[in-house]
Design an enzyme around this catalytic site. Sequence first.
Site, PDB file in Angstrom:
ATOM      1  N   GLU A  44      54.581  46.920  29.219  1.00  0.00           N
ATOM      2  CA  GLU A  44      53.909  46.027  28.058  1.00  0.00           C
ATOM      3  C   GLU A  44      54.332  46.499  26.650  1.00  0.00           C
ATOM      4  O   GLU A  44      54.404  47.495  26.171  1.00  0.00           O
ATOM      5  CB  GLU A  44      52.317  46.365  28.361  1.00  0.00           C
ATOM      6  CG  GLU A  44      51.406  45.560  27.332  1.00  0.00           C
ATOM      7  CD  GLU A  44      49.756  45.797  27.407  1.00  0.00           C
ATOM      8  OE1 GLU A  44      49.010  45.156  26.961  1.00  0.00           O
ATOM      9  OE2 GLU A  44      49.829  46.956  27.936  1.00  0.00           O
ATOM     10  N   LYS A 110      48.482  37.018  27.793  1.00  0.00           N
ATOM     11  CA  LYS A 110      47.281  37.905  28.346  1.00  0.00           C
ATOM     12  C   LYS A 110      46.304  37.503  28.283  1.00  0.00           C
ATOM     13  O   LYS A 110      45.491  37.142  27.214  1.00  0.00           O
ATOM     14  CB  LYS A 110      47.406  39.418  27.625  1.00  0.00           C
ATOM     15  CG  LYS A 110      46.411  40.453  28.410  1.00  0.00           C
ATOM     16  CD  LYS A 110      46.581  41.802  27.665  1.00  0.00           C
ATOM     17  CE  LYS A 110      45.845  42.779  28.118  1.00  0.00           C
ATOM     18  NZ  LYS A 110      46.171  44.187  27.677  1.00  0.00           N
ATOM     19  N   CYS A 144      48.332  44.448  31.962  1.00  0.00           N
ATOM     20  CA  CYS A 144      47.479  45.590  32.128  1.00  0.00           C
ATOM     21  C   CYS A 144      46.014  45.481  32.372  1.00  0.00           C
ATOM     22  O   CYS A 144      45.922  45.424  33.491  1.00  0.00           O
ATOM     23  CB  CYS A 144      47.713  46.215  30.565  1.00  0.00           C
ATOM     24  SG  CYS A 144      47.308  48.012  30.268  1.00  0.00           S
TER      25      CYS A 144
END
Length: 259
Positions: A44, A110, A144
């Site tokens: 990331e 995300k 994540c």
Amino acid sequence: MMQHLKVALIQTDIVWQNAEQNRLQFFKKINAITETVDVIVLPEMFTTGFSMQPQKIAETMQGETVKWMQKLAFETQAAITGSVIICEDNKYYNRFLFVHPSGEINKYDKRHLFTLAGEDKVYASGTEKLIVTYKGWRICPLICYDLRFPVWSRNMENYDVLLYVANWPKARIEAWDTLLKARAIENMCYSIGVNRVGTDGNNLAYNGHSSVYNCLGKEQNNVNSEEETVIITLNKNHISETRSKLNFLADKDSFTLQL
């Protein structure tokens, strides 16, 4: 369709907010791979670390990092993947890029922004799940904090691989290990997680644990906390045979998401 998919997981430290230095170090690590691979996975925010200062370091989809990924994908004939801070339409995104050897780009923003660090205050949340079709494999890329939310990752699309990139801190690494395994088991797919190591500009420590789990939750590599490149071969037969024998996905709940 390819029966096997060879994936390289690059686990390394990240130079704080220095895209040029990070591109250089990842180029060296990619160049050091001596076998043919199909997908190369970077962590990331691999050009910057997990920064909450996008106004200083964000790039565009026409910027140097995207061009660099396209060039590398062409030269290696492998897909290059990872997340980058992108500015688009006056908003900032933590964006996963899946760059094909052809230069084609699939993108995922995300969905779950990490409120504990204030990510939701400076970045815009994504609203669309992405399934990438590559060499006959269906891959669902996530980032994540998304790992903590099983509804978003639920295998409604019959994908083969969940692919997480992260800056997941050492203090909560047991959750990383446990949730990666759980996502593989509940979705009957390969679950891959690529995390960083080292210490970032906020003095947060990271210890890797980049891992691959198969459909039954069996770990496919030895977890390490140092810089390393892990190469794992995924087998389509494992997915089809496991799902045929244990057809748990047929009993999954139906639902719709309110976004």
